[in-house]
Design a protein around this motif. Structure first.
Motif, PDB file in Angstrom:
ATOM      1  N   GLU A 178       0.342  -1.235  -0.004  1.00  0.00           N
ATOM      2  CA  GLU A 178      -0.306   0.492   0.359  1.00  0.00           C
ATOM      3  C   GLU A 178       0.792   1.515  -0.071  1.00  0.00           C
ATOM      4  O   GLU A 178       0.505   2.520  -0.636  1.00  0.00           O
ATOM      5  N   MET A 179       1.966   1.317   0.513  1.00  0.00           N
ATOM      6  CA  MET A 179       3.163   2.489   0.811  1.00  0.00           C
ATOM      7  C   MET A 179       3.457   2.816  -0.525  1.00  0.00           C
ATOM      8  O   MET A 179       3.474   3.895  -1.132  1.00  0.00           O
ATOM      9  N   GLU A 180       4.240   1.705  -1.707  1.00  0.00           N
ATOM     10  CA  GLU A 180       4.355   1.316  -2.837  1.00  0.00           C
ATOM     11  C   GLU A 180       3.176   1.858  -4.007  1.00  0.00           C
ATOM     12  O   GLU A 180       3.065   3.333  -4.319  1.00  0.00           O
ATOM     13  N   ASP A 210       2.255   4.218   8.877  1.00  0.00           N
ATOM     14  CA  ASP A 210       3.641   4.022   9.147  1.00  0.00           C
ATOM     15  C   ASP A 210       3.282   3.735  10.635  1.00  0.00           C
ATOM     16  O   ASP A 210       4.512   3.183  11.407  1.00  0.00           O
ATOM     17  N   GLN A 211       2.330   4.380  11.283  1.00  0.00           N
ATOM     18  CA  GLN A 211       1.600   3.944  12.579  1.00  0.00           C
ATOM     19  C   GLN A 211       2.188   2.276  12.850  1.00  0.00           C
ATOM     20  O   GLN A 211       2.427   2.011  13.946  1.00  0.00           O
ATOM     21  N   GLU A 212       1.272   2.416  11.291  1.00  0.00           N
ATOM     22  CA  GLU A 212       0.778   0.605  11.924  1.00  0.00           C
ATOM     23  C   GLU A 212       2.429  -0.317  11.810  1.00  0.00           C
ATOM     24  O   GLU A 212       2.018  -1.592  12.189  1.00  0.00           O
ATOM     25  N   LEU A 263       4.514  -2.693  14.065  1.00  0.00           N
ATOM     26  CA  LEU A 263       4.921  -4.665  13.838  1.00  0.00           C
ATOM     27  C   LEU A 263       5.787  -4.541  13.756  1.00  0.00           C
ATOM     28  O   LEU A 263       6.171  -5.381  13.782  1.00  0.00           O
ATOM     29  N   SER A 264       6.929  -3.474  13.940  1.00  0.00           N
ATOM     30  CA  SER A 264       8.171  -3.380  13.528  1.00  0.00           C
ATOM     31  C   SER A 264       8.739  -3.887  15.375  1.00  0.00           C
ATOM     32  O   SER A 264       9.357  -5.183  15.752  1.00  0.00           O
ATOM     33  N   SER A 265       8.068  -3.645  16.685  1.00  0.00           N
ATOM     34  CA  SER A 265       7.549  -3.200  17.763  1.00  0.00           C
ATOM     35  C   SER A 265       7.135  -5.332  17.791  1.00  0.00           C
ATOM     36  O   SER A 265       8.130  -5.916  18.262  1.00  0.00           O
ATOM     37  N   GLU A 266       6.387  -5.904  17.329  1.00  0.00           N
ATOM     38  CA  GLU A 266       6.152  -7.305  16.875  1.00  0.00           C
ATOM     39  C   GLU A 266       6.736  -7.696  16.511  1.00  0.00           C
ATOM     40  O   GLU A 266       7.114  -9.686  17.781  1.00  0.00           O
ATOM     41  N   ILE A 267       7.861  -7.589  16.077  1.00  0.00           N
ATOM     42  CA  ILE A 267       8.653  -8.363  15.078  1.00  0.00           C
ATOM     43  C   ILE A 267      10.124  -8.852  15.669  1.00  0.00           C
ATOM     44  O   ILE A 267      10.568  -9.577  16.150  1.00  0.00           O
ATOM     45  N   ILE A 323      -3.210  11.521   1.223  1.00  0.00           N
ATOM     46  CA  ILE A 323      -1.994  10.115   0.360  1.00  0.00           C
ATOM     47  C   ILE A 323      -0.453  10.567   1.699  1.00  0.00           C
ATOM     48  O   ILE A 323      -0.694   9.255   2.662  1.00  0.00           O
ATOM     49  N   GLN A 324      -0.581  11.579   2.578  1.00  0.00           N
ATOM     50  CA  GLN A 324       0.186  12.060   3.136  1.00  0.00           C
ATOM     51  C   GLN A 324      -0.304  12.026   4.854  1.00  0.00           C
ATOM     52  O   GLN A 324       0.234  11.027   5.946  1.00  0.00           O
ATOM     53  N   ASP A 325      -1.355  11.878   5.239  1.00  0.00           N
ATOM     54  CA  ASP A 325      -2.504  11.122   6.587  1.00  0.00           C
ATOM     55  C   ASP A 325      -2.089   9.973   6.605  1.00  0.00           C
ATOM     56  O   ASP A 325      -2.029   9.368   7.004  1.00  0.00           O
TER      57      ASP A 325
END
Length: 558
Positions: free
Chosen positions: A191-193, A228-230, A234-238, A220-222
């Motif tokens: 989705e970011m791409e 980015d927050q999601e 996920l990075s913390s979960e990883i 788009i920025q919103d």
């Protein structure tokens, strides 16, 4: 004797003998592939022995699985570095054994040859274990203790049960980590791409109003901020999953007493083959085979499973069948029922027959030039210009591989369908026309249904050839390792622009491009067996459909 020759009986026996020899050869080939492929998954006994120079004494301890033995002349043995006693003449033979000793991170070699002259009697220690790892191949040794965050949690009695439970826990965590990284993070990345490309397209649009441009860019920025927050969540979960995955450590000893620490998160399976009962061995065998069929490849395709290759092969064959069926049938119907008979039609038929004999690599070159560079490049220019110079459809992909195979098998379907149409008696056509049916109604409601079994015969031949092709696919869409499957949960769910793995190419890659030949050898046979079974299943499915259609229309005609 003359009467016997004139009766034609010798030719009957000759044909029967040829058929029998062909059947024996096919069954023998499949049996050889099955034996060498399926035997790879049966738990092999771990042996331990000492080796060394018979004159200087024994020293080195070796542990591993016996792979095979071969007999070589004494001069060859001396050239291989084997210490041969002087009393053995050049005409005598020496037996050497190939041992899979694993422990590549310790010894540097997975496999090694040892002559029986240098070996003591083999032992089969019941506590010897084999660890299947995600990296560095298999490990052979003895378990000592299990550490959790550096603290000993199991040692001595109950150690092996703890090892099994911790390995099972690590595999669950690895699956969850893999799911989050591939699915959840993959969806956000996709989705970011798309947002990045949409922003790029808006900035390139000369007709958009500045106010509208600013409003859409703000949206788009919103959305990017939310993503980015999601992603941070996920990075913390990883990070948590990784810490939990690599929390435990197994301390083991190799031959010679050296202690080695192995992260439990890197272990796929832990087993003690020498202490397994027959029932345990059968269960282990089935689990190993299922892991091979359902897992993903590792270690440059010399370990792990082949599920992506199976999935890619089936997907490509099904897509090819959906493409070639209508084109082949319609072309045959036109050539047989509507085209004017004459020199041009005879030339077209000759061309179709000749196309069936064109080498498959020629179709691959054509697919690369026409489908990928011409059609795919044009699609990218028209619909995906914001992605350029990175191609979307202008690179090898599933759709181009399927179209290339459809073109390759098209002559087979045309010829089979024409043969089926030609076998329909003219009385059937005349009877339909006499009852008041038009030519079109006669063709589509009477002739074509009766010719359906012949069409299915063409599809059977097309499927058999397409599933086993390799050369053209190397140019138009098949790769050594595909990062994702062509079907997933991301819209539009079926991604025709992705590259795929294929069983035929997997066999070629493992057999001829593998850095570890001995480890790849049994996988070649196992993968070939799966490919043969897959082709048989696809063909039996098509044959079953053909027989049902034949019985259906035979009953209707009666």
């Amino acid at each position: 004797m003359k009467l016997w020759w004139k009766s034609g009986a010798p030719w009957v026996w000759l044909n029967a003998g040829a058929v029998a020899i062909s059947v024996i050869m096919v069954v023998g080939l499949i049996g050889l592939i099955a034996v060498r492929g399926l035997s790879h998954f049966y738990p092999t006994e771990i042996v331990e022995f000492q080796v060394g120079d018979p004159e200087l004494g024994l020293g080195q301890m070796v542990m591993g699985e016996h792979v095979r033995a071969e007999t070589i002349p004494v001069p060859v043995a001396r050239d291989a570095g084997i210490a041969v006693p002087p009393e053995l003449g050049d005409g005598e033979l020496v037996t050497r054994h190939l041992i899979k000793q694993g422990n590549r991170d310790v010894t540097g070699n997975d496999f090694a040859w040892y002559a029986d002259l240098q070996m003591t009697e083999w032992q089969a220690p019941p506590d010897a274990m084999r660890l299947e790892r995600r990296e560095w191949g298999d490990f052979y040794g003895y378990p000592l203790r299990v550490l959790e965050d550096g603290e000993v949690v199991a040692e001595g009695e109950g150690l092996w049960d703890t090892v099994q439970s911790r390995v099972a826990r690590a595999n669950i965590l690895y699956g969850e980590l893999n799911r989050v990284e591939r699915n959840d993070v993959g969806v956000i990345s996709s989705e970011m791409e798309e947002l990045r490309l949409r922003e790029r397209a808006l900035q390139r649009d000369p007709d958009i109003e500045p106010a509208a441009l600013q409003a859409q860019l703000s949206q788009i920025q919103d959305r990017q901020a939310i993503l980015d927050q999601e992603f941070q969540v996920l990075s913390s979960e990883i990070d948590i999953l990784r810490r939990e995955l690599y929390r435990d450590t197994l301390v083991a000893t190799v031959t010679g007493g050296q202690e080695v620490q192995i992260r439990v998160g890197d272990i796929v399976r832990a087993v003690k083959p020498n202490s397994l009962t027959l029932t345990d061995k059968v269960v282990e065998y089935l689990q190993q085979f299922w892991a091979f069929v359902s897992g993903e490849p590792r270690e440059a395709n010399t370990a792990g499973g082949i599920f992506p290759a199976i999935f890619g092969t089936v997907t490509m064959v099904l897509l090819m069948s959906m493409i070639v069926s209508p084109f082949g049938v319609l072309a045959a119907i036109y050539l047989r029922e509507y085209a004017k008979q004459g020199p041009l039609l005879r030339l077209i038929r000759i061309s179709v027959y000749n196309l069936a004999g064109v080498p498959s690599i020629v179709y691959g070159v054509f697919g690369l030039g026409f489908f990928i560079y011409t059609m795919g490049g044009s699609i990218d220019q028209l619909f995906y210009s914001e992605r350029l110079p990175s191609p979307t459809f202008g690179s090898p992909a599933l759709i181009w591989a399927s179209l290339t195979l459809a073109l390759l098998t098209l002559p087979v379907v045309i010829v089979s369908t024409e043969e089926g149409l030609s076998r329909i008696p003219s009385s059937v056509r005349h009877g339909s026309l006499a009852l008041g049916a038009t030519k079109s109604e006669t063709l589509w409601k009477v002739v074509v249904p009766l010719a359906t079994p012949a069409m299915m015969t063409g599809m059977i031949l097309a499927i058999a050839r397409a599933a086993g092709e390799v050369a053209p696919l190397m140019l138009v869409g098949v790769v050594k390792l595909a990062p994702t499957l062509p079907v997933d949960s991301t819209f539009p769910f079926i991604h025709l622009e992705r590259q795929i793995m294929h069983l035929g190419f997997h066999i070629y890659d493992v057999g001829f491009q593998s850095p570890n030949v001995e480890a790849a050898r049994p996988l070649v046979y196992a993968t070939a067996l799966v490919l043969v079974i897959l082709i048989i299943v696809l063909n039996l499915t098509a044959i079953s459909i053909r027989n049902r259609l034949r019985e259906r229309y035979r009953a209707a005609s009666d």
